[in-house]
Design a protein around this motif. Structure first.
Motif, short mmCIF file in Angstrom:
data_model
loop_
_atom_site.label_atom_id
_atom_site.label_comp_id
_atom_site.label_asym_id
_atom_site.label_seq_id
_atom_site.Cartn_x
_atom_site.Cartn_y
_atom_site.Cartn_z
N ASN A 1 10.06 12.99 24.71
CA ASN A 1 9.68 11.67 24.25
C ASN A 1 8.28 11.35 24.76
OD1 ASN A 1 12.23 11.31 23.06
ND2 ASN A 1 13.08 10.53 24.99
N PRO A 2 7.54 10.46 24.09
CA PRO A 2 6.18 10.14 24.56
C PRO A 2 6.15 9.27 25.80
CG PRO A 2 6.72 8.85 22.61
CD PRO A 2 7.85 9.82 22.80
N CYS A 3 7.28 8.70 26.19
CA CYS A 3 7.33 7.84 27.37
C CYS A 3 8.79 7.75 27.83
CB CYS A 3 6.78 6.45 27.04
SG CYS A 3 7.79 5.53 25.86
N PRO A 4 9.06 7.14 29.00
CA PRO A 4 10.45 7.07 29.47
C PRO A 4 11.41 6.38 28.51
CG PRO A 4 8.97 6.61 31.28
CD PRO A 4 8.12 6.71 30.04
N CYS A 5 10.98 5.30 27.86
CA CYS A 5 11.87 4.62 26.91
C CYS A 5 11.91 5.33 25.57
CB CYS A 5 11.48 3.16 26.74
SG CYS A 5 10.03 2.88 25.69
N GLY A 6 10.87 6.11 25.26
CA GLY A 6 10.85 6.91 24.05
C GLY A 6 10.12 6.32 22.88
N TYR A 7 9.65 5.06 22.96
CA TYR A 7 9.12 4.39 21.78
C TYR A 7 7.64 4.08 21.85
CZ TYR A 7 14.06 3.80 20.76
OH TYR A 7 15.39 4.02 20.51
N TYR A 8 6.89 4.84 22.65
CA TYR A 8 5.46 4.57 22.83
C TYR A 8 4.70 4.68 21.51
CZ TYR A 8 0.72 5.12 24.67
OH TYR A 8 -0.61 4.99 24.93
#
Length: 514
Positions: free
Chosen positions: A350-357
């Motif tokens: 993913n592009p970031c920890p939450c996944g929605y970057y």
């Protein structure tokens, strides 16, 4: 009386001959096994004693000594039960057998005397064939696997009594044989296809380029965008395994104990997807008596690491050697073993920890420092060893609802095979180089000659992205593969441009610089 038999053991993925010597003489009753046996072999005393008695023979109430030669090499496993039992009966004078030198005997015994399956049988059969041994007496459940090694007669047995009767020429056993051509055609089937994937045509293109040159690939995108689904279908567009590749891959799985009786030969390229909690030994291989890890089980296939930043960083750093050398070397105080590990690495994150970057339909809740820490879990040297970085965006409703299937695996594989045939012709006289991803610096200089427009475009990209020397080589390798797919003898400017686009993680966007 002294009895001598021939058996086999496995070291790494190759087998070697072990001589079994059994001697029975009048002394205080005891049963001793020498020759660096491991715990499983020492326990064979109990299995052999029960099996001999339950098959109607007498266990001699005397001193029994069994030697496993060569005595300076550690042996492990339960494959020596059957030859030890046969040697014991011969040494005690209960059975008389001639011409034992023509056979290799391998098998584990149950307490009732039945013969059970053992690991590494294909390696043993290939070794026996190469040594010119006429036949092998093995467990019935290993018969299909061993018969893949054509050139040695395979005699499957179900129990100790059947093995003794055959060796005494009282009951014949028909050698087991396998039609390799029919087996290949039957097993060469995949349960998935690229036509099942909707949209993501640019990702399919990147995967085709990766397969055509055997390049490592990284996919980055929000959850649910299809990264795992795409990776699972990557083996379906790779060229079919040759017989030698299939045998080498099957040997590794056989040694690891992963072959079942219905799959004597791996005819499709392996796909391994370990969980991110895997240990160093699980990924690379190891243990007190080394075993192949996931990188070796992926040999000639695909190793897929999902959620790459969740893997332990030390585990990921261990990938450097197999990615560069195509082999894993495991050193211990008593031995050093090498396992083949020539695989395609496919990773997703993913592009970031939450996944929605990068997802325009969801709000990212991660602060820039969080993104920076998340991405920093992947070291620069590891990223440099991945040739292709591709963004996998979330699908729109229109893409999800379309009914027209996309390109299927057969169409993509045809293009891959055409590009691979060009590379095989190009590298035909060079050892250990079969595709563009395996090129070294001298090959890049020879086969990736650029004109002025290509050089200018590459110079501009390097200055703007700050690419390393290894990334520079990766771009040239990928551009060479793209040119091969297009049937071009020389690398053109569009090929360089497309290869540069496959370096997404070299841009500041992915480093949390907002």
């Amino acid at each position: 009386m002294l009895a001598k038999l021939r058996s086999m053991a496995v070291l790494g993925i190759d087998a070697f001959e072990v001589g079994i010597e059994a001697d029975v003489f009048d002394m205080v009753p005891a049963f001793t096994i020498v020759g660096l046996p491991d715990g499983a072999i020492r326990e064979s005393r109990e299995r052999v004693m029960s099996a001999v008695k339950n098959c109607g023979y007498e266990f001699p109430p005397r001193k029994v000594t069994v030697n496993l030669a060569p005595a300076d090499v550690k042996k492990e496993g339960s494959a020596f039960d059957l030859p030890i039992a046969v040697g014991l009966l011969m040494a005690s004078g209960q059975v008389t057998i001639s011409d034992l030198n023509d056979f290799v005997i391998v098998g584990e015994l149950s307490l009732d005397g039945s013969v059970k399956k053992v690991k590494g049988m294909l390696s043993m059969a290939i070794c026996a064939r190469d040594m010119g041994i006429k036949g092998m007496i093995i467990p019935k459940d290993n018969a299909r696997e061993a018969s893949v090694a054509e050139g040695v007669s395979i005699y499957p047995v179900e129990n100790l009594s059947e093995a003794i009767a055959f060796l005494q020429k009282l009951e014949p056993i028909t050698p087991h044989s396998t039609d390799l051509g029919a087996l290949f055609n039957q097993a060469r089937k995949y349960g998935v296809d690229f036509k099942d994937v909707k949209g993501q045509e640019h990702v399919k293109r990147a995967l085709m380029v990766a397969a055509a040159g055997s390049h490592n690939i990284l996919m980055i995108g929000p959850p649910g965008s299809g990264k795992t689904m795409l990776a699972r279908r990557l083996p379906t567009i790779l060229p079919d395994l040759s017989l030698n590749e299939a045998l080498e891959t099957t040997k590794i799985h056989s040694v690891a104990g992963l072959l079942d009786s219905s799959t004597p030969l791996l005819a499709v390229r392996p796909y391994r997807s370990p969980h991110h909690t895997i240990s160093d030994a699980g990924l690379i291989g190891g243990g007190s008596y080394p075993r192949p890890g996931e990188v070796s089980l992926s040999h000639h296939g695909v190793l897929f690491l999902d959620e790459l930043p969740e893997f332990n960083k030390n585990v990921l750093e261990n990938l450097r050697q197999p990615l560069e050398d195509g082999r894993v070397t495991i050193s211990r105080a008593a031995m050093s073993l090498s396992y083949p590990a020539r695989f395609m690495l496919a990773v997703a994150l993913n592009p970031c920890p939450c996944g929605y970057y990068t997802d325009t339909r969801h709000n990212c809740t991660c602060a820039p420092p969080q993104i920076q820490r998340y991405m920093s879990k992947i070291s620069g040297p590891l990223l440099d060893r991945i040739d292709i970085h591709i963004e996998v965006p979330a699908l729109t409703y229109e893409e999800l609802s379309q009914k027209t299937p996309g390109l299927d695996s057969t169409s993509l594989r045809n293009q891959v095979c055409q590009a691979r045939s060009i590379q095989l012709e190009r590298f035909g006289g060079k050892k250990k180089i079969f595709c563009n991803a395996h090129m070294e610096s001298r090959h890049i200089r020879k086969y990736c000659d650029l004109d002025d427009s290509c050089l200018e475009r590459l110079k501009s990209a390097i200055e703007k992205l700050g690419l390393s020397a290894r990334a520079y080589d990766r771009i040239l390798k990928v551009a060479r593969t793209i040119a091969d797919i297009e049937g071009e003898e020389c690398i053109r400017s569009p090929h360089i441009s497309e290869a540069i686009q496959y370096r997404s993680l070299d841009r500041k966007l992915w480093l949390g610089d907002t």
